[in-house]
Design an enzyme around this catalytic site. Sequence first.
Site, short mmCIF file in Angstrom:
data_model
loop_
_atom_site.label_atom_id
_atom_site.label_comp_id
_atom_site.label_asym_id
_atom_site.label_seq_id
_atom_site.Cartn_x
_atom_site.Cartn_y
_atom_site.Cartn_z
N ASP A 11 0.87 -1.17 0.00
CA ASP A 11 0.00 0.00 0.00
C ASP A 11 0.92 1.23 0.00
O ASP A 11 2.10 1.13 0.34
CB ASP A 11 -0.87 -0.05 1.26
CG ASP A 11 -1.67 1.20 1.46
OD1 ASP A 11 -2.28 1.68 0.48
OD2 ASP A 11 -1.70 1.72 2.59
N ASP A 13 -0.14 5.02 1.01
CA ASP A 13 -0.35 5.97 2.11
C ASP A 13 -0.33 5.22 3.45
O ASP A 13 -1.15 4.34 3.69
CB ASP A 13 -1.71 6.66 1.96
CG ASP A 13 -1.79 7.49 0.69
OD1 ASP A 13 -0.73 7.88 0.17
OD2 ASP A 13 -2.91 7.76 0.22
N GLY A 48 -7.33 4.20 3.51
CA GLY A 48 -7.41 3.07 2.57
C GLY A 48 -8.60 3.08 1.64
O GLY A 48 -8.58 2.37 0.64
N VAL A 49 -9.65 3.85 1.95
CA VAL A 49 -10.82 3.81 1.06
C VAL A 49 -10.74 4.93 0.02
O VAL A 49 -10.07 5.93 0.24
CB VAL A 49 -12.16 3.88 1.85
CG1 VAL A 49 -12.27 2.68 2.78
CG2 VAL A 49 -12.30 5.18 2.61
N ASP A 170 -1.63 -0.64 6.12
CA ASP A 170 -1.81 0.03 7.43
C ASP A 170 -3.30 0.22 7.74
O ASP A 170 -3.61 0.78 8.79
CB ASP A 170 -1.14 1.41 7.42
CG ASP A 170 -1.89 2.39 6.55
OD1 ASP A 170 -2.20 2.04 5.39
OD2 ASP A 170 -2.19 3.51 7.03
C1 BG6 Z 1 -5.75 6.05 -0.15
C2 BG6 Z 1 -5.85 6.80 1.15
O1 BG6 Z 1 -4.44 5.68 -0.41
O2 BG6 Z 1 -6.19 6.87 -1.22
C3 BG6 Z 1 -7.26 7.29 1.35
O3 BG6 Z 1 -5.48 5.93 2.22
C4 BG6 Z 1 -7.69 8.13 0.15
O4 BG6 Z 1 -7.33 8.05 2.53
C5 BG6 Z 1 -7.54 7.29 -1.11
O5 BG6 Z 1 -9.06 8.53 0.29
C6 BG6 Z 1 -7.95 8.04 -2.38
O6 BG6 Z 1 -7.02 9.00 -2.71
P1 BG6 Z 1 -7.13 10.00 -3.92
O7 BG6 Z 1 -5.71 10.53 -4.04
O8 BG6 Z 1 -7.52 9.22 -5.13
O9 BG6 Z 1 -8.14 11.03 -3.56
MG MG Z 2 -2.78 3.02 3.68
#
Ligand code: BG6
Ligand code: MG
Length: 223
Positions: A11, A13, A48-49, A170
């Site tokens: 992953d 973030d 993660g979402v 995470d």
């Molecule tokens: C994930 C994060 O990696 O990416 C989430 O953990 C975030 O918190 C998701 O909502 C979507 O990210 P983005 O950059 O497409 O808005």
């Molecule tokens: Mg993550």
Amino acid sequence: MALDIRALIFDLDGVITDTAELHYQSWKRLSEEEGIPFTRHDNEQLRGVDRRESLRRILKGQPIEESIAQEWMTRKNNYYTTLLQDLTPDNRLPGVVNFLEEARAAGLKIGLGSASRNANPVLDKLSLRSMFDVVGDGYSVARTKPAPDLFVWVAGALGVPPMQSVVFEDAEAGIAAGLEGGFWTVGLGDPANVGRAHVLIRDLSQAAVRAILESVEQMSVKG
Ligand code: BG6
Ligand code: MG
């Protein structure tokens, strides 16, 4: 029968870098503009979402017209990508480069599986793009975590079956995705989030590739 792990899938973030704070600041700015209550505690539920699910959780089930939702997500993403401009290799989490180099030296394939549509620009800012054989991001599949699709997509692109791959996560949604897809899972950080993982570690600076492979191997022998 020997397990023969052939790939590690990470992953982004919270595992490779910590952009949760930048997501928080961007959603916070939007929510203040729109008069929606949003706290750091709420932000933890977004780990993660994807972007659409994040907005749904921020609104706590309150309905919203789709055109407004799209405008809010675009605005939030503009704030977020502006903050990303200040990201540098110093923003890699501790132990990341050593761990990836160890994995490469052990002959393992290395993939990234991030729900973020900004995963590629983030990797570029961190100067880490070349360390990954395959990058799966928020554009790769329709259903991101907790569905297993993204990790399955990355494993497929690496040419390694899930049961011979280890996912590093995470977030609760990410561990759920890994387990559902039939992957071995390593949970980083708070066991309240990742307690269902096969192996728990604090971060990548606290772990050695060989030790993780041995733990997984022992678990497979025990069945
Ligand atoms: C994930 C994060 O990696 O990416 C989430 O953990 C975030 O918190 C998701 O909502 C979507 O990210 P983005 O950059 O497409 O808005
Ligand atoms: Mg993550």
